[in-house]
Write a protein that holds these residues in place. Structure first.
Motif, PDB file in Angstrom:
ATOM      1  N   PHE A 145       0.831  -1.203  -0.076  1.00  0.00           N
ATOM      2  CA  PHE A 145       0.096  -0.209   0.140  1.00  0.00           C
ATOM      3  C   PHE A 145       0.744   1.078  -0.003  1.00  0.00           C
ATOM      4  CE2 PHE A 145      -2.808  -3.215   1.756  1.00  0.00           C
ATOM      5  CZ  PHE A 145      -3.968  -2.725   0.997  1.00  0.00           C
ATOM      6  N   ASP A 146       0.303   2.420  -0.818  1.00  0.00           N
ATOM      7  CA  ASP A 146       1.100   3.576  -0.806  1.00  0.00           C
ATOM      8  C   ASP A 146       0.729   4.442   0.266  1.00  0.00           C
ATOM      9  OD1 ASP A 146       2.477   3.188  -3.442  1.00  0.00           O
ATOM     10  OD2 ASP A 146       0.436   3.003  -4.043  1.00  0.00           O
ATOM     11  N   LEU A 147      -0.713   4.242   0.870  1.00  0.00           N
ATOM     12  CA  LEU A 147      -1.076   5.253   1.878  1.00  0.00           C
ATOM     13  C   LEU A 147      -1.999   4.554   2.515  1.00  0.00           C
ATOM     14  CD1 LEU A 147      -2.001   8.539  -0.050  1.00  0.00           C
ATOM     15  CD2 LEU A 147       0.013   8.155   1.072  1.00  0.00           C
ATOM     16  N   ALA A 148      -2.249   4.795   3.869  1.00  0.00           N
ATOM     17  CA  ALA A 148      -3.089   4.489   4.791  1.00  0.00           C
ATOM     18  C   ALA A 148      -4.177   5.360   5.456  1.00  0.00           C
ATOM     19  CB  ALA A 148      -2.658   3.368   5.701  1.00  0.00           C
ATOM     20  N   ILE A 149      -5.180   5.583   5.565  1.00  0.00           N
ATOM     21  CA  ILE A 149      -5.947   6.242   6.565  1.00  0.00           C
ATOM     22  C   ILE A 149      -6.093   5.557   7.825  1.00  0.00           C
ATOM     23  CG2 ILE A 149      -7.932   7.716   6.914  1.00  0.00           C
ATOM     24  CD1 ILE A 149      -6.354   8.466   4.394  1.00  0.00           C
ATOM     25  N   ARG A 150      -5.480   6.285   9.044  1.00  0.00           N
ATOM     26  CA  ARG A 150      -5.732   5.481  10.429  1.00  0.00           C
ATOM     27  C   ARG A 150      -6.500   6.254  11.312  1.00  0.00           C
ATOM     28  NH1 ARG A 150      -1.213   1.603  10.395  1.00  0.00           N
ATOM     29  NH2 ARG A 150      -1.661   0.448   8.644  1.00  0.00           N
ATOM     30  N   HIS A 151      -7.324   5.736  11.949  1.00  0.00           N
ATOM     31  CA  HIS A 151      -7.977   6.189  13.043  1.00  0.00           C
ATOM     32  C   HIS A 151      -7.441   5.599  14.449  1.00  0.00           C
ATOM     33  CE1 HIS A 151     -12.107   7.174  15.132  1.00  0.00           C
ATOM     34  NE2 HIS A 151     -11.291   8.207  15.280  1.00  0.00           N
ATOM     35  N   SER A 152      -6.137   6.300  14.725  1.00  0.00           N
ATOM     36  CA  SER A 152      -5.545   5.506  15.903  1.00  0.00           C
ATOM     37  C   SER A 152      -4.395   6.586  16.432  1.00  0.00           C
ATOM     38  CB  SER A 152      -4.627   4.696  15.065  1.00  0.00           C
ATOM     39  OG  SER A 152      -3.781   3.998  16.134  1.00  0.00           O
ATOM     40  N   ASP A 153      -4.337   6.467  17.676  1.00  0.00           N
ATOM     41  CA  ASP A 153      -3.433   7.244  18.401  1.00  0.00           C
ATOM     42  C   ASP A 153      -2.081   6.647  18.299  1.00  0.00           C
ATOM     43  OD1 ASP A 153      -5.176   9.331  19.144  1.00  0.00           O
ATOM     44  OD2 ASP A 153      -5.936   7.954  20.913  1.00  0.00           O
ATOM     45  N   SER A 154      -1.690   5.360  17.891  1.00  0.00           N
ATOM     46  CA  SER A 154      -0.857   4.794  17.826  1.00  0.00           C
ATOM     47  C   SER A 154      -0.333   4.477  16.376  1.00  0.00           C
ATOM     48  CB  SER A 154      -0.529   3.214  18.439  1.00  0.00           C
ATOM     49  OG  SER A 154      -0.996   3.592  19.846  1.00  0.00           O
ATOM     50  N   LEU A 155       0.892   5.092  16.011  1.00  0.00           N
ATOM     51  CA  LEU A 155       1.251   5.228  14.668  1.00  0.00           C
ATOM     52  C   LEU A 155       2.771   4.881  14.616  1.00  0.00           C
ATOM     53  CD1 LEU A 155       0.089   8.806  13.502  1.00  0.00           C
ATOM     54  CD2 LEU A 155      -1.248   6.654  13.043  1.00  0.00           C
ATOM     55  N   PRO A 156       3.033   4.034  13.553  1.00  0.00           N
ATOM     56  CA  PRO A 156       4.475   3.230  13.533  1.00  0.00           C
ATOM     57  C   PRO A 156       5.513   4.383  13.226  1.00  0.00           C
ATOM     58  CG  PRO A 156       3.129   2.881  11.588  1.00  0.00           C
ATOM     59  CD  PRO A 156       2.180   3.449  12.460  1.00  0.00           C
ATOM     60  N   GLU A 157       6.311   4.247  13.876  1.00  0.00           N
ATOM     61  CA  GLU A 157       7.864   5.288  13.931  1.00  0.00           C
ATOM     62  C   GLU A 157       8.562   5.169  12.648  1.00  0.00           C
ATOM     63  OE1 GLU A 157      10.306   4.865  17.330  1.00  0.00           O
ATOM     64  OE2 GLU A 157       8.748   5.536  18.408  1.00  0.00           O
ATOM     65  N   THR A 158       8.264   4.131  11.997  1.00  0.00           N
ATOM     66  CA  THR A 158       9.000   3.990  10.486  1.00  0.00           C
ATOM     67  C   THR A 158       8.210   4.557   9.572  1.00  0.00           C
ATOM     68  OG1 THR A 158       7.901   1.674  10.380  1.00  0.00           O
ATOM     69  CG2 THR A 158      10.017   1.952  11.170  1.00  0.00           C
ATOM     70  N   HIS A 159       6.811   5.258   9.627  1.00  0.00           N
ATOM     71  CA  HIS A 159       6.239   5.829   8.767  1.00  0.00           C
ATOM     72  C   HIS A 159       6.120   7.340   8.977  1.00  0.00           C
ATOM     73  CE1 HIS A 159       5.390   1.699   8.053  1.00  0.00           C
ATOM     74  NE2 HIS A 159       4.238   1.661   7.266  1.00  0.00           N
ATOM     75  N   VAL A 160       5.670   7.757   7.708  1.00  0.00           N
ATOM     76  CA  VAL A 160       5.277   9.325   7.679  1.00  0.00           C
ATOM     77  C   VAL A 160       4.015   9.395   8.043  1.00  0.00           C
ATOM     78  CG1 VAL A 160       5.673  11.372   6.328  1.00  0.00           C
ATOM     79  CG2 VAL A 160       7.428   9.671   6.387  1.00  0.00           C
ATOM     80  N   ALA A 161       3.618  10.586   8.758  1.00  0.00           N
ATOM     81  CA  ALA A 161       2.107  10.688   9.098  1.00  0.00           C
ATOM     82  C   ALA A 161       1.572  12.060   9.248  1.00  0.00           C
ATOM     83  CB  ALA A 161       1.755   9.879  10.355  1.00  0.00           C
ATOM     84  N   TRP A 162       0.458  12.317   8.531  1.00  0.00           N
ATOM     85  CA  TRP A 162       0.056  13.859   8.674  1.00  0.00           C
ATOM     86  C   TRP A 162      -1.403  13.624   9.356  1.00  0.00           C
ATOM     87  CZ3 TRP A 162       2.017  11.735   4.028  1.00  0.00           C
ATOM     88  CH2 TRP A 162       3.319  12.476   3.571  1.00  0.00           C
ATOM     89  N   ARG A 163      -1.744  14.340  10.262  1.00  0.00           N
ATOM     90  CA  ARG A 163      -2.847  14.680  10.605  1.00  0.00           C
ATOM     91  C   ARG A 163      -3.965  14.933   9.696  1.00  0.00           C
ATOM     92  NH1 ARG A 163      -4.978  16.254  16.424  1.00  0.00           N
ATOM     93  NH2 ARG A 163      -6.805  17.512  15.904  1.00  0.00           N
ATOM     94  N   LEU A 164      -5.245  14.096   9.415  1.00  0.00           N
ATOM     95  CA  LEU A 164      -6.015  14.429   8.272  1.00  0.00           C
ATOM     96  C   LEU A 164      -7.071  15.433   8.787  1.00  0.00           C
ATOM     97  CD1 LEU A 164      -6.903  13.970   5.498  1.00  0.00           C
ATOM     98  CD2 LEU A 164      -8.180  11.833   6.466  1.00  0.00           C
ATOM     99  N   CYS A 165      -7.545  15.083  10.084  1.00  0.00           N
ATOM    100  CA  CYS A 165      -8.613  15.865  10.526  1.00  0.00           C
ATOM    101  C   CYS A 165      -8.907  15.678  11.929  1.00  0.00           C
ATOM    102  CB  CYS A 165      -9.756  15.999   9.842  1.00  0.00           C
ATOM    103  SG  CYS A 165     -10.702  14.457   9.629  1.00  0.00           S
ATOM    104  N   PRO A 166      -9.493  16.376  13.031  1.00  0.00           N
ATOM    105  CA  PRO A 166      -9.857  15.726  14.313  1.00  0.00           C
ATOM    106  C   PRO A 166     -11.021  15.246  14.209  1.00  0.00           C
ATOM    107  CG  PRO A 166     -10.155  18.062  14.062  1.00  0.00           C
ATOM    108  CD  PRO A 166      -9.594  17.761  12.811  1.00  0.00           C
ATOM    109  N   THR A 167     -11.432  14.135  15.122  1.00  0.00           N
ATOM    110  CA  THR A 167     -12.549  13.488  15.507  1.00  0.00           C
ATOM    111  C   THR A 167     -12.870  13.595  16.887  1.00  0.00           C
ATOM    112  OG1 THR A 167     -11.532  11.332  15.655  1.00  0.00           O
ATOM    113  CG2 THR A 167     -11.917  11.909  13.415  1.00  0.00           C
ATOM    114  N   GLN A 168     -14.200  13.194  16.947  1.00  0.00           N
ATOM    115  CA  GLN A 168     -14.819  13.199  18.382  1.00  0.00           C
ATOM    116  C   GLN A 168     -15.696  12.101  18.592  1.00  0.00           C
ATOM    117  OE1 GLN A 168     -17.279  16.146  20.035  1.00  0.00           O
ATOM    118  NE2 GLN A 168     -17.507  17.102  17.850  1.00  0.00           N
ATOM    119  N   THR A 169     -15.825  11.688  19.834  1.00  0.00           N
ATOM    120  CA  THR A 169     -16.928  10.048  19.893  1.00  0.00           C
ATOM    121  C   THR A 169     -18.004  10.802  20.756  1.00  0.00           C
ATOM    122  OG1 THR A 169     -14.769   8.967  20.426  1.00  0.00           O
ATOM    123  CG2 THR A 169     -16.947   8.204  21.150  1.00  0.00           C
ATOM    124  N   LEU A 170     -18.955  10.248  20.145  1.00  0.00           N
ATOM    125  CA  LEU A 170     -20.448  10.755  20.494  1.00  0.00           C
ATOM    126  C   LEU A 170     -21.335   9.455  21.085  1.00  0.00           C
ATOM    127  CD1 LEU A 170     -21.256  12.974  17.497  1.00  0.00           C
ATOM    128  CD2 LEU A 170     -20.353  13.742  19.798  1.00  0.00           C
TER     129      LEU A 170
END
Length: 312
Positions: A145-170
């Motif tokens: 895979f070239d890209l992943a969308i992750r809904h997670s607070d734990s991101l692999p250190e060997t990857h590059v990550a950008w914040r897409l948008c904030p979310t909240q739980t309802l």
């Protein structure tokens, strides 16, 4: 048998590395967009030419022999360099082109991501997007895979990550459920309600809340129970829509039903914590050079979600 010229084996060797990544002939054939029979034939040919077995076959999967593992490990870097060099040439000029392989969570992909992809593809007709919709955390490098969308607070250190948008739980429930069982006034009252939740192994189900205003109280954990549990937020949302109980949902999964009045927010003075991450991220494996198309698609997604989620 006379040894063939090594140049005639490039395809065989590449297919062996893909087989090692995918762990089965079926998945490897799908990854390469060839038939399973063609995949099997190539591996048999290279084993015959090598004179040693490279693959151990079972009814459910395949494993590489010691010789196969050694060969694949030594091939990994050269093939990565070839791919990088060719991608660099293709990216150097002209319109964006090529295939971007993306993986994303089910609910987010169906409700928010797919509608946003349309604009990018219309603007870049030579680009193809392959989207795998799955709630499992796949290995981007191993599965190609070239890209992943992750809904997670734990991101692999060997990857590059950008914040897409904030979310909240309802916390939400259907109007019919609230009419039948009443609206809880505090998290403590959830113990007498039917709750729809994510199973967490053998752990006793429980939800945590914190007051949105400090004066209203501190953090509170409430044990919950109910008739339905599943590891997919879209399924929990559907159960809530059917009036089965109160559910915790990420806002992108609940937004459309809230806007249409099918769901009602429960306990608005309390913020659920710990159930889902507080942001979505675009993630890619680290590489010295990245396809111009992959970079452009990642940038497009960040722009598309800069204003949050759609309710439609």
């Amino acid at each position: 048998m006379k040894n063939p010229k090594i140049e005639t084996l490039w395809t065989h060797l590449h297919w062996l590395t893909v087989l090692a990544e995918q762990g089965s002939f079926t998945r490897a054939a799908e990854r390469l967009e060839v038939s399973k029979a063609a995949m099997s034939q190539k591996i048999k040919e290279i084993e015959t030419l090598a004179g040693v077995p490279l693959v151990q076959r079972t009814t459910r999967s395949v494993r590489l022999t010691e010789a196969g593992l050694r060969l694949v490990e030594e091939l990994r870097q050269p093939f990565a360099q070839i791919k990088q060099s060719f991608s660099g040439v293709c990216d150097s000029a002209g319109p964006l082109r090529g295939t971007v392989r993306v993986t994303a969570p089910v609910a987010f992909a169906r409700q928010q991501l797919v509608p946003r992809i349309t604009g990018f593809l219309r603007a870049n007709p030579e680009v193809r997007v392959q989207l795998e919709v799955s709630d499992r955390l796949v290995s981007l490098t191993r599965e190609g895979f070239d890209l992943a969308i992750r809904h997670s607070d734990s991101l692999p250190e060997t990857h590059v990550a950008w914040r897409l948008c904030p979310t909240q739980t309802l916390a939400v429930a259907s109007a019919d459920y609230i009419a039948a069982h009443g609206m809880p006034a505090s998290p403590a009252e959830l113990e007498r309600h039917q709750c729809l939740y994510y199973p967490r192994g053998g752990e006793q189900p429980g939800w945590r809340f914190v007051a949105r205003e400090a004066a209203a109280g501190g953090e509170m954990r409430v044990p919950v129970s109910g008739p339905f549990a599943t590891n997919n937020s879209e399924s929990i949302r559907d159960a809530a829509l059917e009036g089965l109980g109160i559910a915790l949902l990420p806002d992108f999964s609940a937004r459309r039903a809230l806007a249409g009045g099918q769901l009602i927010e429960v306990l608005p003075a309390w913020r659920p914590i710990g159930a889902f991450a507080d942001a979505l991220y675009v993630v890619r494996p680290y590489a010295p050079q990245v396809s111009r198309t992959v970079v452009a698609f990642g940038s497009y997604l960040r722009g598309a979600f800069a204003e949050g989620f759609s309710a439609g």
